[in-house]
Design a protein around this motif. Sequence first.
Motif, PDB file in Angstrom:
ATOM      1  N   ASP A 293      15.041  20.270   9.454  1.00 29.95           N
ATOM      2  CA  ASP A 293      15.434  21.674   9.619  1.00 29.95           C
ATOM      3  C   ASP A 293      15.798  22.318   8.280  1.00 29.95           C
ATOM      4  O   ASP A 293      15.723  23.547   8.136  1.00 29.95           O
TER       5      ASP A 293
ATOM      6  N   VAL B 251      11.074  24.554   8.771  1.00 27.44           N
ATOM      7  CA  VAL B 251      11.720  25.703   9.420  1.00 27.44           C
ATOM      8  C   VAL B 251      11.575  26.962   8.572  1.00 27.44           C
ATOM      9  O   VAL B 251      11.159  28.013   9.052  1.00 27.44           O
TER      10      VAL B 251
ATOM     11  N   SER C  87      10.373  23.686  15.219  1.00 23.15           N
ATOM     12  CA  SER C  87      11.535  22.904  15.627  1.00 23.15           C
ATOM     13  C   SER C  87      11.103  21.480  15.946  1.00 23.15           C
ATOM     14  O   SER C  87       9.918  21.216  16.175  1.00 23.15           O
TER      15      SER C  87
END
Length: 501
Positions: free
Chosen positions: A401, A406, A412
């Motif tokens: 992340d 991201v 995700s």
Amino acid sequence: MKKVIYLLTALGIMSCSQEEFNIPNDNQADAGRVLANAGDFQNFNVSNHSALMTSQIAFTGIYFRGLADQFSTTNAFSGFWDFCDQPRRQIINSTSNDDLPSQAGGGWNDFNSVINNANIVIGNIEIDGNTVIDEDNDLTNQELAGAYFDKGIAQGYLALIYNQAYIVNPDTDPNTLEFSTYQEVFAAAVANIEQAISIAQGESGFQYAIYPNGEVIDQSRFVALANSYLARLTIGMPRTNAEAQSVDYDAVLAYANNGITEDLAPTSTEAVFFNNLQDWSLFDLSPAGYMPTDIKIQRLFDPSYDTDYPLDETVVLDPVVTDDPRVDEYYAYVGPEFGFLRASRGRQLFSSYKTIKFFNGNNQNQTGIPVNIFAAAELDYIKAECYYRKGDFASAVAALDASPRVSKGNQSTTAAADNVLNALLYEVSIELDLASGMCIEWAFMRRHDMLQAGSPTMFPVPASELEITQDEIYTFGGETAAGQEGTATGDNDWRNRDFIY
């Protein structure tokens, strides 16, 4: 008796030939003159820094991209098709193979040349007792640290690529020289990189020039870069998933946490320093790509995609469906424009995409563009992979992340083993391709058994060297050798995975 020597070529660093030791070195006087002057000494060493960097973005990187299914081709030029074909072929390790110097011989010659020249610097300082004084500034340790770094990284790449290599030091007796295993070569590499870090940390004004008149990095960035290479090489060394179980992932995490936070992408200078791997990989035939994007990439974006292009010549695959904006930023859909791809050589190898990331008008050999050598994002993925190996999937997702997955891709990841591994393959294949030099995708896939069955998991010592040493010539790869040492089993072939993230 093994004998090898890499002759210094009239003050040059570009390449060195292998000869018997009883042939005199006509360049010895030239080498002596270079090392006698502080300014010339530094130029010699900086040229070797440049040789180390350009070896990582050299033409030979194309073959690793092919084995990792980063691009596809049926073009036999320079043996490209041999490394993309299905089922996988054996490496042609023979002096009758005209492409041997750029295939198995490419990395061997490049990195051994760097080691040879680093040894000249180290020997001149540590054995001959010389110092490097420039305008009353003692630069001896600066030059020594740079040489140990060059040598260690070059040894690391030899260990990463080949099943065996030489460990050569300034005082090595060539009459007793024998091949060492890749594990032994890597241990020597780590020791030399750590020596470079130790020396550099004691020099407050330390500098390391990437290439002559090019970018210069200071002490803190040099130490971070050295740690980054230790992370890359340590995690990349295993040839199989089973071998990867024994890696010390806490140590790799420590290296990565002390690594670079910005890309290593110095500015190019025409005909002096540029990315030759990108230059070939991104060539545009308008509208097709000379080295089209392998269908693996399309399937990573869109799991409904086929793993091989349809054999029916009336079928042209539609664009992928994905919410990742990188599909349009890094690639271009070309539909039925297949360029050099020939159905008679296997339509399953076709692609309807080309890679446009880093494209600069069919010319990377120009002044003023970034030369992508080491992406900081690689360390994000190394951290995530370490957590994956340790079974800490929540921390692996947190590392993902924090990465371009991201910030650039809006993707995700679920905190589960297969999902994390799929996400890692996705990012290594898409975000790091051509951003971190050669071998990255190939090394990742081999340590997770994701290469197609029969893919070489390491390269043999080139036949040209084995003929000199009078050792038996051998090779790796090929469908019939699948599962043997140096050849992938295909147990976790990417084509058999369900891509859920």
